[in-house]
Write a protein that holds these residues in place. Structure first.
Motif, mmCIF file in Angstrom:
data_model
loop_
_atom_site.group_PDB
_atom_site.id
_atom_site.type_symbol
_atom_site.label_atom_id
_atom_site.label_comp_id
_atom_site.label_asym_id
_atom_site.label_seq_id
_atom_site.Cartn_x
_atom_site.Cartn_y
_atom_site.Cartn_z
ATOM 1 N N LYS A 45 0.825 -1.210 0.000
ATOM 2 C CA LYS A 45 0.000 0.000 0.000
ATOM 3 C C LYS A 45 0.860 1.261 0.000
ATOM 4 O O LYS A 45 0.441 2.309 -0.524
ATOM 5 C CB LYS A 45 -0.955 0.004 1.191
ATOM 6 N N ASP A 48 1.702 1.535 -3.813
ATOM 7 C CA ASP A 48 0.534 1.914 -4.615
ATOM 8 C C ASP A 48 -0.709 1.623 -3.782
ATOM 9 O O ASP A 48 -1.098 0.471 -3.607
ATOM 10 C CB ASP A 48 0.490 1.132 -5.934
ATOM 11 N N ARG A 50 -3.701 1.809 -4.259
ATOM 12 C CA ARG A 50 -4.881 1.253 -4.928
ATOM 13 C C ARG A 50 -5.013 -0.248 -4.723
ATOM 14 O O ARG A 50 -6.067 -0.836 -4.997
ATOM 15 C CB ARG A 50 -4.849 1.605 -6.419
ATOM 16 N N TRP A 51 -3.948 -0.885 -4.261
ATOM 17 C CA TRP A 51 -4.024 -2.305 -3.889
ATOM 18 C C TRP A 51 -4.570 -2.419 -2.466
ATOM 19 O O TRP A 51 -4.202 -1.645 -1.591
ATOM 20 C CB TRP A 51 -2.647 -2.952 -3.932
ATOM 21 N N GLU A 63 -5.825 -7.037 -4.131
ATOM 22 C CA GLU A 63 -6.678 -6.712 -5.277
ATOM 23 C C GLU A 63 -6.465 -5.263 -5.680
ATOM 24 O O GLU A 63 -6.358 -4.371 -4.836
ATOM 25 C CB GLU A 63 -8.140 -6.959 -4.947
ATOM 26 N N PHE A 64 -6.410 -5.036 -6.982
ATOM 27 C CA PHE A 64 -6.165 -3.704 -7.503
ATOM 28 C C PHE A 64 -7.494 -2.989 -7.773
ATOM 29 O O PHE A 64 -8.326 -3.459 -8.544
ATOM 30 C CB PHE A 64 -5.347 -3.784 -8.799
ATOM 31 N N GLU A 65 -7.688 -1.857 -7.097
ATOM 32 C CA GLU A 65 -8.888 -1.025 -7.233
ATOM 33 C C GLU A 65 -10.176 -1.864 -7.160
ATOM 34 O O GLU A 65 -10.977 -1.900 -8.096
ATOM 35 C CB GLU A 65 -8.828 -0.214 -8.531
ATOM 36 N N VAL A 79 1.157 3.374 -12.789
ATOM 37 C CA VAL A 79 0.943 2.519 -11.617
ATOM 38 C C VAL A 79 2.254 2.292 -10.877
ATOM 39 O O VAL A 79 3.346 2.397 -11.452
ATOM 40 C CB VAL A 79 0.337 1.156 -12.027
ATOM 41 N N ALA A 111 -2.753 -8.243 -15.162
ATOM 42 C CA ALA A 111 -1.818 -7.374 -14.440
ATOM 43 C C ALA A 111 -0.516 -7.340 -15.226
ATOM 44 O O ALA A 111 -0.304 -8.147 -16.150
ATOM 45 C CB ALA A 111 -1.574 -7.901 -13.026
ATOM 46 N N GLY A 185 -0.475 -3.082 -11.235
ATOM 47 C CA GLY A 185 -1.872 -3.115 -11.644
ATOM 48 C C GLY A 185 -2.044 -2.722 -13.100
ATOM 49 O O GLY A 185 -1.368 -1.817 -13.603
ATOM 50 N N THR A 188 -8.674 -3.063 -13.243
ATOM 51 C CA THR A 188 -9.221 -2.981 -11.889
ATOM 52 C C THR A 188 -9.908 -4.287 -11.505
ATOM 53 O O THR A 188 -10.200 -5.137 -12.344
ATOM 54 C CB THR A 188 -10.221 -1.827 -11.785
#
Length: 202
Positions: A45, A48, A50-51, A63-65, A79, A111, A185, A188
């Protein structure tokens, strides 16, 4: 359980002998021709945000977004790169696969992945990578790795090349080799539970 799932489960059981889990201070070291990475083993995190850490059927994954239904894709320069230090001690051809799940439609199925310093080769499923006529050079770069399966289920599908799926290999030419396996990522609502690299001759 598919034949591939049975094979990988057996591979993990007899090769890793309990070596799964977070990396040591030096990263993930090969055990009997296998490197298994649980992607939550780094501060993903921070790299990024968004994970997110999720759980399905008793297994953790990232998990991505998760809450983004957008069906488009990100470019690699948009990303963060989750990079895992690894050490290889066995020469020869290695195969890459990841355990994955997508929680939405089939557009959310991929991915980016890169083994730094290595060149990707694609081989059609069931063919021998050691025969040069079977290999397709993809390059030394981040590549899209995708699954071909209905959403909501765990799978080890790990393919590249759209509309002409190839499994993924790279060659370790000298040992010990210290490098990094990187995940990023692309679409999504795509989750990754494990990154698996194994020598095909062990």
């Amino acid at each position: 359980m598919t034949a591939k799932s049975v094979f990988i489960s057996t591979l993990i059981l007899f090769s890793l002998q309990g070596a799964l889990g977070d990396c040591s201070s030096e990263g993930w070291k090969e055990q009997n021709g296998v490197i298994m990475i649980e992607p939550e083993g780094i501060d993903f995190k921070k790299i990024d945000s968004r994970w997110t850490l999720e759980r399905k059927n008793g297994e953790n994954y990232i998990e991505f977004e998760k809450d983004n239904n957008w069906s488009g894709i990100y470019k690699i320069d948009e990303v963060g790169k989750l990079c895992y230090p690894v050490e290889f001690s066995t020469l020869g051809w290695w195969k890459f696969e990841f355990k994955n799940v997508n929680s939405h439609g089939t557009e959310h199925n991929d991915a980016f992945v890169f083994v730094e310093g290595s060149t990707w080769f694609g081989v059609k499923e069931g063919r021998n990578v050691e025969k040069s006529d079977n290999r397709r050079r993809i390059g030394k770069k981040y590549i899209k790795v995708f699954r071909n399966r209905n959403p909501g289920t765990w799978a080890w599908d790990s393919y590249s090349i759209d509309h002409n799926a190839h499994e993924l290999y790279f060659k370790v030419k000298s040992t010990p080799l210290k490098t990094r396996v990187c995940l990023a990522g692309r679409s999504t609502k795509f989750g990754v539970g494990k990154l698996l690299l194994y020598n095909i001759n062990r």
